[in-house]
Design a protein around this motif. Structure first.
Motif, PDB file in Angstrom:
ATOM      1  N   PHE A   9      32.581 -13.908 -33.015  1.00 24.17           N
ATOM      2  CA  PHE A   9      32.642 -15.288 -32.516  1.00 24.17           C
ATOM      3  C   PHE A   9      31.243 -15.902 -32.403  1.00 24.17           C
ATOM      4  CE2 PHE A   9      36.944 -14.143 -30.920  1.00 24.17           C
ATOM      5  CZ  PHE A   9      37.636 -15.192 -31.505  1.00 24.17           C
ATOM      6  N   ARG A  52      40.631 -15.323 -34.711  1.00 24.82           N
ATOM      7  CA  ARG A  52      40.159 -16.510 -33.994  1.00 24.82           C
ATOM      8  C   ARG A  52      41.063 -16.833 -32.805  1.00 24.82           C
ATOM      9  NH1 ARG A  52      36.943 -20.241 -36.656  1.00 24.82           N
ATOM     10  NH2 ARG A  52      38.232 -21.984 -36.024  1.00 24.82           N
ATOM     11  N   ASP A  53      42.308 -16.520 -32.964  1.00 20.60           N
ATOM     12  CA  ASP A  53      43.279 -16.785 -31.916  1.00 20.60           C
ATOM     13  C   ASP A  53      43.056 -15.887 -30.682  1.00 20.60           C
ATOM     14  OD1 ASP A  53      45.322 -18.550 -31.463  1.00 20.60           O
ATOM     15  OD2 ASP A  53      46.902 -17.161 -32.061  1.00 20.60           O
ATOM     16  N   PHE A  54      42.220 -14.880 -30.832  1.00 16.38           N
ATOM     17  CA  PHE A  54      41.926 -13.966 -29.721  1.00 16.38           C
ATOM     18  C   PHE A  54      40.929 -14.575 -28.734  1.00 16.38           C
ATOM     19  CE2 PHE A  54      39.898 -10.131 -27.840  1.00 16.38           C
ATOM     20  CZ  PHE A  54      41.040  -9.539 -27.326  1.00 16.38           C
ATOM     21  N   TRP A  55      40.287 -15.622 -29.116  1.00 19.58           N
ATOM     22  CA  TRP A  55      39.245 -16.277 -28.325  1.00 19.58           C
ATOM     23  C   TRP A  55      39.610 -16.490 -26.846  1.00 19.58           C
ATOM     24  CZ3 TRP A  55      34.342 -17.779 -27.821  1.00 19.58           C
ATOM     25  CH2 TRP A  55      34.013 -18.977 -27.178  1.00 19.58           C
ATOM     26  N   PRO A  56      40.784 -17.018 -26.517  1.00 21.72           N
ATOM     27  CA  PRO A  56      41.092 -17.215 -25.099  1.00 21.72           C
ATOM     28  C   PRO A  56      41.048 -15.929 -24.270  1.00 21.72           C
ATOM     29  CG  PRO A  56      42.667 -18.421 -26.447  1.00 21.72           C
ATOM     30  CD  PRO A  56      41.865 -17.555 -27.380  1.00 21.72           C
ATOM     31  N   VAL A  57      41.378 -14.802 -24.881  1.00 19.36           N
ATOM     32  CA  VAL A  57      41.335 -13.541 -24.139  1.00 19.36           C
ATOM     33  C   VAL A  57      39.887 -13.216 -23.764  1.00 19.36           C
ATOM     34  CG1 VAL A  57      41.966 -11.101 -24.119  1.00 19.36           C
ATOM     35  CG2 VAL A  57      43.343 -12.724 -25.455  1.00 19.36           C
ATOM     36  N   ARG A  80      33.605 -10.274 -30.021  1.00 18.18           N
ATOM     37  CA  ARG A  80      32.656 -11.185 -29.371  1.00 18.18           C
ATOM     38  C   ARG A  80      31.520 -11.538 -30.332  1.00 18.18           C
ATOM     39  NH1 ARG A  80      28.477  -8.297 -25.633  1.00 18.18           N
ATOM     40  NH2 ARG A  80      28.025  -7.611 -27.753  1.00 18.18           N
ATOM     41  N   ASP A  82      42.546 -16.049 -38.927  1.00 12.05           N
ATOM     42  CA  ASP A  82      43.213 -16.890 -37.924  1.00 12.05           C
ATOM     43  C   ASP A  82      43.677 -16.052 -36.733  1.00 12.05           C
ATOM     44  OD1 ASP A  82      42.799 -19.115 -39.428  1.00 12.05           O
ATOM     45  OD2 ASP A  82      44.814 -19.190 -40.264  1.00 12.05           O
ATOM     46  N   ARG A  83      44.208 -14.884 -37.032  1.00 12.77           N
ATOM     47  CA  ARG A  83      44.650 -13.984 -35.961  1.00 12.77           C
ATOM     48  C   ARG A  83      43.486 -13.575 -35.061  1.00 12.77           C
ATOM     49  NH1 ARG A  83      47.964  -8.757 -37.755  1.00 12.77           N
ATOM     50  NH2 ARG A  83      49.670 -10.274 -37.770  1.00 12.77           N
ATOM     51  N   LEU A  94      42.555  -8.831 -38.015  1.00 11.96           N
ATOM     52  CA  LEU A  94      41.712  -9.692 -37.178  1.00 11.96           C
ATOM     53  C   LEU A  94      40.419 -10.083 -37.896  1.00 11.96           C
ATOM     54  CD1 LEU A  94      43.380  -7.875 -34.866  1.00 11.96           C
ATOM     55  CD2 LEU A  94      41.836  -9.177 -33.422  1.00 11.96           C
TER      56      LEU A  94
END
Lengths: 159, 159
Positions: free
Chosen positions: A34, A88-93, A31, A85-86, A66
């Motif tokens: 981000f 950043r891809d966690f963002w939706p969670v 968090r 990228d991996r 990550l």
């Protein structure tokens, strides 16, 4: 760690994902990443976490791919941690978790929202089917075995 | 638990949510609940978890209002655990986690997918804005302070 070694469900992506983000603090570090935090002391100030614990978590996030560690100051004196990228891809969670918790555990006005960076408008996140835009809910959708499912996972999901 | 008491960020919904679902096993128990499992032995068989640990986790989920305990056998001999509305509302988090982990940590074919219950078709989950259907990504969106943000959270999110 004891808990970790007893956690053996490598055939399920949820379990496998939790191997990488399920430890205490890990999702809060993400968090903060981000939010643009990159330095050890920035994470530490917000999280109020013991330094050795933070070191361990950051190392694990780097090992999991990550976060990426880079030296940012002249002469390589300072380390900073950036989302890959991996990561950043966690963002939706995180967005889904934030939305759920904001709805169920926070009294009063919403403390945190998701806004459009361009216009600053607050938006409400919704999990939908890519393509059709139809909402994904547990009434209309379910988990199922995919082409790469182990026998055990197939039996669990379809049994 | 030591880790729990040091975990004080009640102003952030993500942190608050993790208070309820961030312990080891908790999300896997919820996953099993979504798969229709309700009984202690059903959870135990799949999770291979120590009974006292499972008891503790189930109690915590009941205390958090995600599961509801009911007696299902005649004469109240058997306990079963059912998802509440709050628990069912957690579904998008699991779907997002499954999708992310399936993409990044599973080699070969996808072991697990999301299907439409009616047609059985595999769908790809996407986090979108309710209303417009526009995808929510970290490039286009961010967390921001809502009307109920504490001063500390506001400074963190907007500072």
């Amino acid at each position: 760690m004891m808990q970790r070694t007893s956690f053996k469900e490598e055939d399920c992506p949820i379990a496998r994902g939790l191997e990488h983000v399920g430890e205490w603090w890990t999702m809060l570090i993400l968090r903060d990443s981000f939010q643009g935090k990159t330095r050890f002391d920035e994470f530490q100030r917000r999280l109020n976490i013991a330094p050795n614990m933070l070191t361990r978590r950051l190392r694990a996030l780097v090992a999991s791919g990550l976060l990426e560690q880079r030296t940012v100051e002249p002469r390589g004196r300072r380390q900073a941690y950036f989302l890959t990228d991996r990561g950043r891809d966690f963002w939706p969670v995180l967005v889904a978790l934030q939305h759920w918790a904001g709805r169920h555990f926070m009294d009063g006005g919403k403390p945190m929202v998701v806004v459009d960076r361009a216009g600053g408008l607050t938006v409400e996140p919704l999990l939908a089917e890519r393509g059709t835009g139809r909402p994904i809910s547990v009434d209309t959708h379910r988990f199922a075995a995919g082409p790469g499912a182990s026998k055990r996972l197939d039996a669990y999901l379809e049994g």
